[in-house]
Design a protein around this motif. Structure first.
Motif, PDB file in Angstrom:
ATOM      1  N   VAL A 134       0.318  -0.813   0.143  1.00 43.12           N
ATOM      2  CA  VAL A 134       0.229   0.025  -0.014  1.00 43.12           C
ATOM      3  C   VAL A 134       0.919   1.339   0.075  1.00 43.12           C
ATOM      4  N   PRO A 135       0.903   2.328  -0.715  1.00 42.81           N
ATOM      5  CA  PRO A 135       0.979   3.984  -0.415  1.00 42.81           C
ATOM      6  C   PRO A 135       1.078   4.153   0.400  1.00 42.81           C
ATOM      7  N   VAL A 136       2.837   4.451   0.875  1.00 42.44           N
ATOM      8  CA  VAL A 136       2.283   5.585   1.397  1.00 42.44           C
ATOM      9  C   VAL A 136       2.936   7.110   1.482  1.00 42.44           C
ATOM     10  N   PRO A 137       2.927   8.301   1.614  1.00 46.28           N
ATOM     11  CA  PRO A 137       1.409   8.526   2.722  1.00 46.28           C
ATOM     12  C   PRO A 137       0.645   7.804   1.237  1.00 46.28           C
ATOM     13  N   GLY A 138      -0.803   7.827   1.883  1.00 45.91           N
ATOM     14  CA  GLY A 138      -2.025   7.274   1.142  1.00 45.91           C
ATOM     15  C   GLY A 138      -3.216   7.464   2.444  1.00 45.91           C
ATOM     16  N   TYR A 139      -3.816   6.758   1.999  1.00 49.44           N
ATOM     17  CA  TYR A 139      -5.240   7.301   2.116  1.00 49.44           C
ATOM     18  C   TYR A 139      -5.291   5.543   2.989  1.00 49.44           C
ATOM     19  N   ARG A 140      -5.844   5.235   4.760  1.00 47.81           N
ATOM     20  CA  ARG A 140      -4.564   4.386   5.003  1.00 47.81           C
ATOM     21  C   ARG A 140      -5.809   3.882   4.828  1.00 47.81           C
ATOM     22  N   GLU A 141      -6.975   3.663   4.951  1.00 47.74           N
ATOM     23  CA  GLU A 141      -8.338   2.653   4.918  1.00 47.74           C
ATOM     24  C   GLU A 141      -7.547   1.413   4.482  1.00 47.74           C
ATOM     25  N   HIS A 142      -7.547   1.235   3.841  1.00 43.19           N
ATOM     26  CA  HIS A 142      -6.407   0.421   2.461  1.00 43.19           C
ATOM     27  C   HIS A 142      -5.854  -0.183   3.366  1.00 43.19           C
ATOM     28  N   GLY A 143      -4.637   0.124   3.830  1.00 40.73           N
ATOM     29  CA  GLY A 143      -4.255  -0.869   4.720  1.00 40.73           C
ATOM     30  C   GLY A 143      -4.476  -1.388   6.013  1.00 40.73           C
ATOM     31  N   GLN A 144      -5.162  -0.518   6.120  1.00 40.41           N
ATOM     32  CA  GLN A 144      -6.263  -0.759   7.887  1.00 40.41           C
ATOM     33  C   GLN A 144      -7.162  -2.139   7.205  1.00 40.41           C
ATOM     34  N   CYS A 145      -7.943  -2.194   6.126  1.00 42.80           N
ATOM     35  CA  CYS A 145      -8.678  -3.217   5.928  1.00 42.80           C
ATOM     36  C   CYS A 145      -7.882  -4.346   5.519  1.00 42.80           C
ATOM     37  N   TRP A 146      -7.361  -4.397   4.416  1.00 48.73           N
ATOM     38  CA  TRP A 146      -6.176  -5.536   4.287  1.00 48.73           C
ATOM     39  C   TRP A 146      -5.180  -6.075   5.365  1.00 48.73           C
ATOM     40  N   ARG A 147      -5.264  -5.140   6.621  1.00 50.51           N
ATOM     41  CA  ARG A 147      -4.777  -5.624   8.182  1.00 50.51           C
ATOM     42  C   ARG A 147      -5.944  -6.616   8.479  1.00 50.51           C
ATOM     43  N   ASN A 148      -6.965  -6.013   8.680  1.00 50.11           N
ATOM     44  CA  ASN A 148      -7.894  -6.168   9.589  1.00 50.11           C
ATOM     45  C   ASN A 148      -8.311  -8.306   9.037  1.00 50.11           C
ATOM     46  N   ALA A 149      -7.794  -8.388   7.168  1.00 50.27           N
ATOM     47  CA  ALA A 149      -8.228  -9.526   7.082  1.00 50.27           C
ATOM     48  C   ALA A 149      -7.684 -10.567   7.676  1.00 50.27           C
TER      49      ALA A 149
END
Length: 365
Positions: free
Chosen positions: A114-129
């Motif tokens: 996931v890109p950083v910086p970037g919209y953090r919901e992407h990383g959070q949702c993949w991590r939660n899964a």
């Protein structure tokens, strides 16, 4: 970027798993409470949403009274608007966020860039899964001045890319993105391209390549059209992969009124053309306003501009005390400014930025 989950106001317990609550723009009610300034007095520049949105007409009563119907022609309208490939499947979604949350559940645990910086919901949702999230910076994908070095892709199974990026506004050319896709696809990987801010720069979209296996393209009605409250968007994907996403979202993911408004807005090409021109003008004015205040621009798009600031919270607080709300990014230190809607708002922003404070610790030109 390392994430540390902590208790308290910024985390919640969901089915036995700590889930970080990420901060977003548009949290005006919190600002009203914190600063004791009436809501009507605020200038909210925190969201990157077009402040002069598409004028929504009255929704006919029968649309409110009936369940949404998938054969209403909306998918064809979305496909034509985005310039999607003829073979691409279109999945209307209740905003890009719904797809961001659903897509990670369609793969077994793997390594996701996931890109950083970037919209953090992407990383959070993949991590939660249950996936391993690998931060990818714009600097590390480049190979000096010669362009892009693709070898870093070989340690990933999925790459999520935001184009234009939020909050930096950086755009990766479609040819590069499709080269990345092919490298990932050969190993059964995916490329997920979030084009939430693409509407004003459609030449850089990869929608024309959609329909290929392992390629997902997100589009949204929220930013360019200024209709974030409608919660309407679309995903373009390969047919079989689109069917899996539809199954994950369940029946009627997009409401009837949202489908109606989306169809009307996407076919209003005259408004879209005029808005592209007006947004470019407003973006230029915002750049000039921020530079006149001594701020260092690091990037932006037609809908926002981002500056580098040593102490972003101090400047954000300075502006909030004057009822101007902006988006703070602590790491790295940045502030993102959305567009003003009219002359009165432009004057207010200029006056708020003109105030001097020793606590700003601004990074200068």
């Amino acid at each position: 970027m390392a994430w540390r989950l902590v208790g308290g106001d910024n985390a919640r317990l969901c089915w036995g798993v700590w889930v970080m609550r990420l901060e977003h723009g548009g949290r005006l009610n919190e600002a009203v409470e914190r600063w004791s300034i009436p809501r009507a007095q605020w200038l909210d520049l925190s969201t990157g949403i077009n402040p002069v949105g598409w004028p929504v007409p009255l929704v006919p009563a029968e649309i409110w009274q009936r369940l949404p119907e998938a054969d209403d022609g909306l998918e064809d309208i979305i496909r034509e608007w985005a310039g999607a490939a003829a073979l691409a499947a279109c999945v209307p979604v209740p905003g890009s966020q719904a797809a961001i949350m659903a897509l990670p559940g369609l793969r077994s645990p793997c390594r996701v860039g996931v890109p950083v910086p970037g919209y953090r919901e992407h990383g959070q949702c993949w991590r939660n899964a249950g996936h391993e999230v690998v931060p990818v910076s714009h600097e590390q994908i480049r190979c000096g001045d010669s362009g892009y070095d693709d070898r870093w892709l070989d340690r990933l199974d999925v790459l999520v890319w935001i184009n234009p990026n939020n909050p930096t506004g950086e755009i990766v050319p479609p040819a590069t993105l499709m080269r990345w896709h092919e490298r990932l696809r050969r190993r059964g990987g995916w490329l997920v391209v979030d084009e939430a801010f693409m509407d004003a720069t459609p030449a850089f979209s990869v929608c024309a390549h959609s329909g290929r296996k392992g390629l997902f393209v997100f589009r949204s009605l929220g930013k360019f059209f200024g209709l974030a409250g409608a919660r309407a968007g679309a995903v373009f994907a390969n047919g079989a992969e689109a069917d899996r996403l539809k199954a994950a979202l369940g029946p009627w993911p997009l409401s009837g009124p949202a489908r109606h408004v989306m169809a009307q807005a996407l076919t209003d090409t005259a408004w879209q053309l005029n808005t592209c021109m007006s947004l470019q003008h407003s973006a230029g004015r915002l750049r000039e306003t921020l530079q006149a205040a001594g701020l260092t621009l690091i990037g932006g798009s037609a809908l926002f501009q981002t500056v580098r600031v040593d102490n972003p919270q101090a400047l954000a607080d300075h502006l909030a005390a004057r009822a101007v709300l902006v988006r703070v990014f602590e790491q790295p230190g940045m502030l993102r400014f959305g567009l003003c809607a009219d002359e009165c708002q432009w004057r207010r922003l200029g006056i708020a930025l003109a105030g001097k404070s020793s606590d700003w610790s601004l990074t200068r030109h």
